[in-house]
Write a protein that holds these residues in place. Structure first.
Motif, PDB file in Angstrom:
ATOM      1  N   LEU A  20       0.851  -1.177   0.000  1.00 44.80           N
ATOM      2  CA  LEU A  20       0.000   0.000   0.000  1.00 44.80           C
ATOM      3  C   LEU A  20       0.891   1.234   0.000  1.00 44.80           C
ATOM      4  N   ARG A  21       0.704   2.088  -0.977  1.00 40.98           N
ATOM      5  CA  ARG A  21       1.540   3.286  -1.090  1.00 40.98           C
ATOM      6  C   ARG A  21       0.737   4.504  -0.670  1.00 40.98           C
ATOM      7  N   GLU A  31       6.649   9.820   0.959  1.00 43.55           N
ATOM      8  CA  GLU A  31       5.996   8.691   0.302  1.00 43.55           C
ATOM      9  C   GLU A  31       6.417   7.417   1.000  1.00 43.55           C
ATOM     10  N   VAL A  32       5.416   6.591   1.333  1.00 44.72           N
ATOM     11  CA  VAL A  32       5.695   5.352   2.057  1.00 44.72           C
ATOM     12  C   VAL A  32       5.045   4.172   1.356  1.00 44.72           C
ATOM     13  N   GLU A  33       5.554   2.991   1.678  1.00 52.23           N
ATOM     14  CA  GLU A  33       4.870   1.750   1.382  1.00 52.23           C
ATOM     15  C   GLU A  33       4.598   1.033   2.693  1.00 52.23           C
ATOM     16  N   VAL A  34       3.391   0.494   2.805  1.00 53.45           N
ATOM     17  CA  VAL A  34       3.016  -0.283   3.983  1.00 53.45           C
ATOM     18  C   VAL A  34       2.766  -1.723   3.545  1.00 53.45           C
ATOM     19  N   ASP A  35       3.365  -2.647   4.261  1.00 51.76           N
ATOM     20  CA  ASP A  35       3.115  -4.065   4.016  1.00 51.76           C
ATOM     21  C   ASP A  35       1.849  -4.445   4.780  1.00 51.76           C
ATOM     22  N   GLY A  82       2.322  -4.751   8.610  1.00 51.77           N
ATOM     23  CA  GLY A  82       2.236  -3.385   9.118  1.00 51.77           C
ATOM     24  C   GLY A  82       3.534  -2.615   9.021  1.00 51.77           C
ATOM     25  N   LYS A  83       4.561  -3.198   8.459  1.00 56.28           N
ATOM     26  CA  LYS A  83       5.853  -2.517   8.359  1.00 56.28           C
ATOM     27  C   LYS A  83       5.771  -1.359   7.375  1.00 56.28           C
ATOM     28  N   VAL A  84       6.325  -0.220   7.786  1.00 61.77           N
ATOM     29  CA  VAL A  84       6.340   0.991   6.969  1.00 61.77           C
ATOM     30  C   VAL A  84       7.742   1.192   6.410  1.00 61.77           C
ATOM     31  N   ALA A 142       1.271  10.227   5.548  1.00 62.90           N
ATOM     32  CA  ALA A 142       1.516   9.286   4.451  1.00 62.90           C
ATOM     33  C   ALA A 142       1.012   7.890   4.798  1.00 62.90           C
ATOM     34  N   VAL A 143       1.240   7.443   6.015  1.00 66.74           N
ATOM     35  CA  VAL A 143       0.803   6.107   6.409  1.00 66.74           C
ATOM     36  C   VAL A 143      -0.726   6.030   6.434  1.00 66.74           C
TER      37      VAL A 143
END
Length: 789
Positions: free
Chosen positions: A454-455, A645-649, A653-655, A757-758
């Motif tokens: 998830l971005r 800008e982030v990616e969430v697994d 839940g890791k950012v 972002a999250v």
């Protein structure tokens, strides 16, 4: 084309040569003849009554010189608080004593009870383990809201309650704010925590006390951001030493972030013990000690509300904050959640009505004080999170909602008692949009989705107040010290200069940037300018370095002193060239007579000042040395816009932070490379707060994150390569350099950008119930937020 020298040039930091080659001189490098060592026996419980201390066996152990307890400091002043806050009812804050060694009670884990002085550090530590303590454990109060309830255990028995103060600002706005909320078309409410942080400077604190019986003079070598303030507080209020008999030296200092502003018990003890024992006494903190003895930062619990009209204009803002003071009032602790926080609640926006309420609370925890940003990160986080939530509730673009409400006309008087002199918040937002390719975000988000991630994109604006001033105003607000800065410029006969400043460098690059300023004014090589700081015996009285004040206040004092130097030098040059003083010009290190080819070099003029053979002695005294004190008439107001800008697994839940962009307005820039470095460091600390760092206490007051095994510091792979820009410059109008300050910006603007972002990423992944997650956004917290009902 970039400049290669002077103001605006990225001159390499001259101090790095000694730092990177291991040739720095830090306090722990100082060892004096006959030196003894001290080990502090600290409380392992958060709250307890001291019934007895038996040092009999410990005193017999090898190498023990003397064991001190609180009884040895009866009649000695406690550690003073440097700022008094008056509450919303007009009453002064509750201000309990803060003894050097615990007297009667211990009030937090780490409270020093005994100090063992021995021939070696190991012997002192061994003897401390042999001391027998009879301490009756008392109920500890850790939660701030519980601490102010009726019947809560008191941290200080002599106080009415654990409430230090109940502050309202601006109290006259309160009824109008309430009315605006009653009439609002939309109200957004958010409850959030700005968690407690440990400062974790690279160099732990150290103190070395020395005493000279022949002159009755005491010297303290210490890791301090402001040695003159330590001398004033310790000499006048704690140990009763006249200032002319007390010298404080802060040599190279490896980072501070606010935690080395304050006067600590260990400094007073080493100074006191050196005189009592007639020999030097040294203390070096272990990292474990630092976690339970260095003043910690933040620790606010807040409810914030934003009112908007039918056109989405901000109409009012109100907050209620519980601010943790810890067990004692650290030097500037009361000012952080009030005058350094409430005054910034307008942010970049033209909200007409604001009311801020702060309840400061004593708890059985380590004292809390200023940490990088000091009040401004807390204000920015509240404001930028509630604006983002409002945009989501209203279904509008968060950037456009901000733009619509930006302040656009300057000077601008906010409803919280400060006046922004310059700024261009649209310009920094425009620059940010250029830097991040917002139009391409959807394609990047789709690519992340294909990989099961998830971005999210988080954007925010910030403003801060730097160079806290003026002294007359802050005095009315409760400051017990002036907030000016000083400089003495001494020109040598051969043209080189020594600049002695009351500011202090602990990583900011003062020795480089200060030299650039003075050299640029005269037109000489920067290598001809030496910067001296950190020793009260060699520098004029100054307030030190914190609050991004170094160039705006300290640099301005240098400018004023250098202007005096140049004015006198022009008189000498006019005499040498038999010209009118008003016709003399100085450029590139040479004095000329306007409209002629007459000239005389800088070095010839300085030589004449000290070898006055051809000199108007009846008009000008020999020598070339000037001092100036500079007290600004306003804060400076750096501002900017940040994007993350982030990616969430979604499985863990890791950012992961993919990119971070910062567009800042710092006014005029003296050294772009140093500014970049300051922003980079601040961003790392802000990202650390957003994702990793947390001082966690259990219900008994034990610090659960008391080492690097449990306190998660950001590492290189936790942060991205940053895109940093400071080309949007609206110079400050009230200091001679036009500078605004850059040292804290990154730590102020980055936490809300990361959290925004999250939350954006989770919404894009269908988790629309998630409107906020408290920092740090650990994988567990993020996963839990996604899966909660």
């Amino acid at each position: 084309m970039p400049k290669d020298h002077g103001i605006g040039a990225s001159s390499k930091r001259r101090e790095d040569l000694r730092f990177l080659t291991g040739r720095g001189r830090y306090t722990d490098d100082i060892n004096l003849m006959g030196q003894a060592y001290v080990h502090f026996l600290r409380s392992d419980m958060a709250h307890g009554k001291i019934n007895g201390i038996d040092t009999t066996e410990a005193e017999k152990m090898p190498g023990v010189i003397r064991i001190f307890t609180g009884k040895d400091f009866e009649g000695v002043g406690g550690l003073p608080c440097g700022w008094q806050v008056t509450d919303r009812h007009g009453n002064p804050m509750q201000e309990p004593p803060h003894p050097i060694l615990a007297q009667g009670k211990v009030r937090h884990v780490g409270d020093p009870i005994c100090a063992v002085v021995a021939e070696s550090a190991a012997q002192a530590r061994s003897a401390a383990e042999a001391i027998e303590l009879d301490i009756e454990e008392l109920p500890a109060v850790i939660d701030m809201k519980a601490a102010v309830q009726d019947g809560a255990p008191k941290v200080h028995d002599e106080l009415d309650s654990n409430l230090c103060y109940d502050w309202g600002f601006v109290e006259e706005n309160k009824d109008a704010v309430t009315k605006a909320f009653d009439e609002a078309a939309h109200v957004t409410t958010l409850e959030l925590v700005n968690q407690r942080l440990a400062p974790n400077a690279m160099e732990p604190r150290v103190a070395v006390g020395d005493y000279a019986p022949g002159t009755d003079e005491s010297t303290l070598y210490t890791t301090s951001q402001n040695p003159h303030v330590i001398r004033l507080l310790m000499g006048a209020f704690v140990l009763g030493i006249p200032e002319h008999k007390l010298r404080v030296v802060a040599p190279d200092v490896g980072g501070g972030f606010g935690s080395k502003i304050f006067h600590y018990a260990e400094e007073a003890f080493c100074t006191f013990a050196a005189k009592a024992l007639q020999r030097p006494v040294k203390w070096t903190a272990s990292r474990s000690e630092a976690f339970i003895s260095d003043a910690q930062g933040r620790d606010h619990v807040t409810r914030i509300e934003l009112a908007l009209d039918a056109d989405n204009n901000f109409t009012a803002l109100r907050t209620e904050t519980y601010a943790n003071m810890g067990a004692y009032l650290s030097t500037f602790a009361p000012s952080v959640p009030t005058w350094l926080h409430g005054t910034l609640m307008a942010g970049n926006y033209k909200t007409p009505l604001i009311y801020v309420n702060v309840k400061a609370v004593f708890t059985n925890t380590v004292p809390v004080d200023a940490y990088r940003g000091a009040g401004r990160p807390e204000a920015t986080f509240q404001l930028e999170r509630v604006i983002d939530k409002a945009a989501r509730e209203l279904g509008v673009d968060p950037v456009e909602l901000r733009r619509q409400n930006f302040v656009t006309e300057f000077p601008y008087a906010t409803p919280v008692a400060v006046e922004y002199d310059t700024g261009d918040y649209h310009a920094t937002m425009d620059k940010l949009m250029e830097m991040i390719d917002r139009d391409g975000f959807e394609a990047r988000a789709e690519e992340s989705k294909k990989r099961g991630k998830l971005r999210g994109l988080g954007i925010n604006s910030y403003i801060e107040a730097c160079g806290i001033a003026p002294s007359a105003l802050v005095g009315q607000l409760g400051a017990r010290a002036g907030l000016y800065e000083s400089a003495t410029v001494r020109v040598n006969a051969t043209g080189g200069l020594v600049v002695m400043t009351g500011s202090h460098s602990h990583g900011q690059g003062h020795e480089t940037s200060f030299a650039q300023v003075v050299a640029d004014m005269i037109g000489i090589d920067e290598g001809m300018v030496e910067i001296v700081h950190g020793d009260t015996a060699n520098t004029p009285m100054g307030m030190g370095t914190y609050g991004s004040r170094s160039l705006a206040v300290g640099g301005s004092a240098m400018v004023r002193a250098t202007e005096k130097i140049i004015a006198k030098a022009k008189k000498i040059a006019a005499h040498l060239m038999e010209a009118a003083e008003g016709d003399i010009e100085l450029k590139d290190g040479e004095f000329t007579v306007a409209g002629t080819d007459k000239s005389v070099a800088w070095g010839d003029v300085t030589l004449a000042a000290y070898v006055p053979h051809n000199y108007p002695l009846e008009e000008i005294e020999p020598g070339l040395e000037e001092t100036a004190f500079y007290d600004p008439n306003n804060f400076t107001y750096p501002a900017g816009a940040y994007a993350c800008e982030v990616e969430v697994d979604p499985d863990t839940g890791k950012v992961e932070i993919l990119s971070f962009a910062a567009a800042d307005d710092f006014g005029n820039i003296v050294n772009p490379m140093i500014v970049d470095g300051q922003v980079h460091g601040g961003l790392a600390q802000g990202i650390g707060q957003a994702l990793l760092e947390n001082c966690a206490y259990d219900e008994d007051g034990q610090l659960l994150s008391a080492s690097y095994m449990d306190y998660a510091m950001p590492r290189a792979d936790d942060v991205p390569f940053y895109a940093v820009d400071h080309s949007c410059q609206t110079p400050c109008t009230h200091n001679p350099l036009g500078v605004k300050g850059c040292g804290e910006a990154g730590a102020i603007g980055s936490p809300p950008a990361v959290v925004n972002a999250v939350v954006d990423a989770l919404h894009r992944g269908g988790h629309t119930h998630v409107m906020h997650i408290d920092m740090p956004l650990t994988p567990h917290r993020v996963w839990q937020a996604m899966h909660q009902a």
